[in-house]
Write a protein that holds these residues in place. Structure first.
Motif, PDB file in Angstrom:
ATOM      1  N   ARG A   8      59.150  70.861  14.369  1.00 38.30           N
ATOM      2  CA  ARG A   8      60.047  69.939  14.505  1.00 38.30           C
ATOM      3  C   ARG A   8      59.614  68.558  15.124  1.00 38.30           C
ATOM      4  NH1 ARG A   8      63.477  74.063  15.718  1.00 38.30           N
ATOM      5  NH2 ARG A   8      63.411  73.256  17.963  1.00 38.30           N
ATOM      6  N   ASP A   9      58.472  68.858  15.704  1.00 37.39           N
ATOM      7  CA  ASP A   9      57.747  67.702  16.362  1.00 37.39           C
ATOM      8  C   ASP A   9      56.811  66.658  15.561  1.00 37.39           C
ATOM      9  OD1 ASP A   9      56.625  66.424  18.632  1.00 37.39           O
ATOM     10  OD2 ASP A   9      54.752  67.444  18.504  1.00 37.39           O
ATOM     11  N   PHE A  10      57.281  65.345  15.529  1.00 38.15           N
ATOM     12  CA  PHE A  10      56.651  64.590  14.642  1.00 38.15           C
ATOM     13  C   PHE A  10      55.100  64.392  15.134  1.00 38.15           C
ATOM     14  CE2 PHE A  10      55.579  59.917  13.999  1.00 38.15           C
ATOM     15  CZ  PHE A  10      55.784  59.745  12.446  1.00 38.15           C
ATOM     16  N   GLY A  11      54.858  64.508  16.152  1.00 35.81           N
ATOM     17  CA  GLY A  11      53.357  64.467  16.735  1.00 35.81           C
ATOM     18  C   GLY A  11      52.460  65.626  16.017  1.00 35.81           C
ATOM     19  N   PHE A  12      53.049  66.636  15.730  1.00 36.44           N
ATOM     20  CA  PHE A  12      52.509  67.729  15.081  1.00 36.44           C
ATOM     21  C   PHE A  12      52.108  67.419  13.777  1.00 36.44           C
ATOM     22  CE2 PHE A  12      52.583  71.478  12.374  1.00 36.44           C
ATOM     23  CZ  PHE A  12      51.764  72.330  12.918  1.00 36.44           C
ATOM     24  N   TRP A  13      53.142  66.802  13.146  1.00 38.24           N
ATOM     25  CA  TRP A  13      52.994  66.538  11.679  1.00 38.24           C
ATOM     26  C   TRP A  13      52.236  65.407  11.404  1.00 38.24           C
ATOM     27  CZ3 TRP A  13      53.639  70.402   8.365  1.00 38.24           C
ATOM     28  CH2 TRP A  13      54.685  71.339   8.612  1.00 38.24           C
ATOM     29  N   THR A  14      52.028  64.438  12.275  1.00 43.93           N
ATOM     30  CA  THR A  14      50.844  63.150  12.128  1.00 43.93           C
ATOM     31  C   THR A  14      49.588  63.786  12.316  1.00 43.93           C
ATOM     32  OG1 THR A  14      51.100  62.830  14.503  1.00 43.93           O
ATOM     33  CG2 THR A  14      52.661  61.673  12.966  1.00 43.93           C
ATOM     34  N   ILE A  15      49.446  64.908  13.042  1.00 45.53           N
ATOM     35  CA  ILE A  15      47.877  65.406  13.111  1.00 45.53           C
ATOM     36  C   ILE A  15      47.797  66.465  11.894  1.00 45.53           C
ATOM     37  CG2 ILE A  15      46.336  66.840  14.307  1.00 45.53           C
ATOM     38  CD1 ILE A  15      47.672  65.846  16.926  1.00 45.53           C
ATOM     39  N   ALA A  16      48.846  67.335  11.486  1.00 44.30           N
ATOM     40  CA  ALA A  16      48.727  68.426  10.748  1.00 44.30           C
ATOM     41  C   ALA A  16      48.471  68.128   9.101  1.00 44.30           C
ATOM     42  CB  ALA A  16      49.633  69.565  10.803  1.00 44.30           C
ATOM     43  N   ALA A  17      49.283  67.124   8.809  1.00 40.22           N
ATOM     44  CA  ALA A  17      49.435  66.568   7.376  1.00 40.22           C
ATOM     45  C   ALA A  17      48.035  65.842   6.979  1.00 40.22           C
ATOM     46  CB  ALA A  17      50.602  65.578   7.261  1.00 40.22           C
ATOM     47  N   PRO A  18      47.623  64.861   7.805  1.00 40.14           N
ATOM     48  CA  PRO A  18      46.438  64.193   7.368  1.00 40.14           C
ATOM     49  C   PRO A  18      45.189  64.977   7.368  1.00 40.14           C
ATOM     50  CG  PRO A  18      47.744  62.833   9.091  1.00 40.14           C
ATOM     51  CD  PRO A  18      48.167  64.083   8.932  1.00 40.14           C
ATOM     52  N   PHE A  19      45.073  65.841   8.266  1.00 40.26           N
ATOM     53  CA  PHE A  19      44.197  66.973   8.422  1.00 40.26           C
ATOM     54  C   PHE A  19      43.906  67.700   7.061  1.00 40.26           C
ATOM     55  CE2 PHE A  19      43.124  65.033  12.373  1.00 40.26           C
ATOM     56  CZ  PHE A  19      41.863  65.284  12.501  1.00 40.26           C
ATOM     57  N   SER A  20      45.211  68.295   6.804  1.00 40.14           N
ATOM     58  CA  SER A  20      45.353  69.094   5.567  1.00 40.14           C
ATOM     59  C   SER A  20      44.975  68.464   4.279  1.00 40.14           C
ATOM     60  CB  SER A  20      46.802  69.689   5.655  1.00 40.14           C
ATOM     61  OG  SER A  20      47.026  70.382   6.795  1.00 40.14           O
ATOM     62  N   LEU A  21      45.400  67.232   4.183  1.00 38.81           N
ATOM     63  CA  LEU A  21      45.281  66.353   2.968  1.00 38.81           C
ATOM     64  C   LEU A  21      43.844  65.866   2.681  1.00 38.81           C
ATOM     65  CD1 LEU A  21      48.320  64.203   2.827  1.00 38.81           C
ATOM     66  CD2 LEU A  21      47.809  66.092   1.275  1.00 38.81           C
ATOM     67  N   ALA A  22      43.152  65.756   4.113  1.00 41.33           N
ATOM     68  CA  ALA A  22      41.667  65.338   3.794  1.00 41.33           C
ATOM     69  C   ALA A  22      40.879  66.711   3.759  1.00 41.33           C
ATOM     70  CB  ALA A  22      41.159  64.824   5.521  1.00 41.33           C
ATOM     71  N   LEU A  23      41.166  67.655   4.305  1.00 44.13           N
ATOM     72  CA  LEU A  23      40.442  68.910   4.046  1.00 44.13           C
ATOM     73  C   LEU A  23      40.609  69.364   2.650  1.00 44.13           C
ATOM     74  CD1 LEU A  23      40.870  70.765   7.544  1.00 44.13           C
ATOM     75  CD2 LEU A  23      38.686  69.913   6.503  1.00 44.13           C
ATOM     76  N   LEU A  24      41.776  69.255   1.948  1.00 45.28           N
ATOM     77  CA  LEU A  24      41.898  69.520   0.494  1.00 45.28           C
ATOM     78  C   LEU A  24      41.091  68.579  -0.364  1.00 45.28           C
ATOM     79  CD1 LEU A  24      43.851  71.062  -1.478  1.00 45.28           C
ATOM     80  CD2 LEU A  24      45.248  68.902  -1.306  1.00 45.28           C
ATOM     81  N   ALA A  25      41.079  67.392   0.015  1.00 40.51           N
ATOM     82  CA  ALA A  25      40.203  66.551  -0.675  1.00 40.51           C
ATOM     83  C   ALA A  25      38.733  66.793  -0.564  1.00 40.51           C
ATOM     84  CB  ALA A  25      40.602  64.909  -0.199  1.00 40.51           C
ATOM     85  N   GLN A  26      38.471  67.212   0.875  1.00 38.88           N
ATOM     86  CA  GLN A  26      36.941  67.595   0.818  1.00 38.88           C
ATOM     87  C   GLN A  26      36.501  68.913   0.020  1.00 38.88           C
ATOM     88  OE1 GLN A  26      36.087  68.109   5.040  1.00 38.88           O
ATOM     89  NE2 GLN A  26      36.159  65.759   5.416  1.00 38.88           N
TER      90      GLN A  26
END
Length: 160
Positions: free
Chosen positions: A49-67
């Motif tokens: 539920r922590d917004f800070g967690f998702w601001t880190i997890a989502a961009p890194f997940s998307l970037a690693l997916l693109a990589q």
């Protein structure tokens, strides 16, 4: 690919959710105790539920997916423009720059704001991918692969 992706999601998502909040091994607890007097009190639910967690997890997940998507298809994307041999060389340039990027950032990462550096790294990746998708000019493709590679190394360093 879609079947394997679905299987991975079905297996990995519950495993990851199940591991959130699991205590660390004894060696890791000693390291944590040495760096902070009190471990953070986050439950699995609180973390999700922590917004800070998702601001880190989502961009890194998307970037690693693109990589991963780019790395898997790099030769197929570059071969029509530069031939198989030069496309293979471009992969080598990308890999070499990833190692250099990780090393260079590792030297200074503790003195930088990780969110700012991550944002810059992701913008650089996007610009490099855009350049690769828009040109058939071999020197530009090599430079874009080098820039992208440097960013790959940075993202791996920053996620920790």
């Amino acid at each position: 690919m879609l079947t394997v992706t679905a299987v991975m999601i079905v297996i990995l998502v519950p495993v990851v959710i199940g591991l959130i909040g699991v205590s660390a091994p004894a060696g890791a607890r000693r390291d944590q105790a040495a760096t902070s007097s009190q471990p953070p009190a986050l439950s699995r639910g609180k973390l999700l539920r922590d917004f800070g967690f998702w601001t880190i997890a989502a961009p890194f997940s998307l970037a690693l997916l693109a990589q991963v998507g780019f790395i898997v298809h790099q030769i197929a994307l570059l071969e029509p423009a530069m031939g198989r041999s030069l496309a293979a060389l471009a992969v080598a340039v990308t890999t070499t720059m990833a190692v250099i990027g990780r090393f260079c950032l590792g030297l200074v990462v503790d003195r930088l704001d990780p969110r700012v550096v991550t944002a810059g790294s992701l913008v650089t990746q996007a610009a490099a991918l855009f350049a690769i998708s828009q040109t058939t000019d071999t020197p530009i493709l090599f430079v874009a692969c080098a820039v992208y590679g440097f960013s790959i190394g940075n993202l791996i360093t920053l996620r920790r």
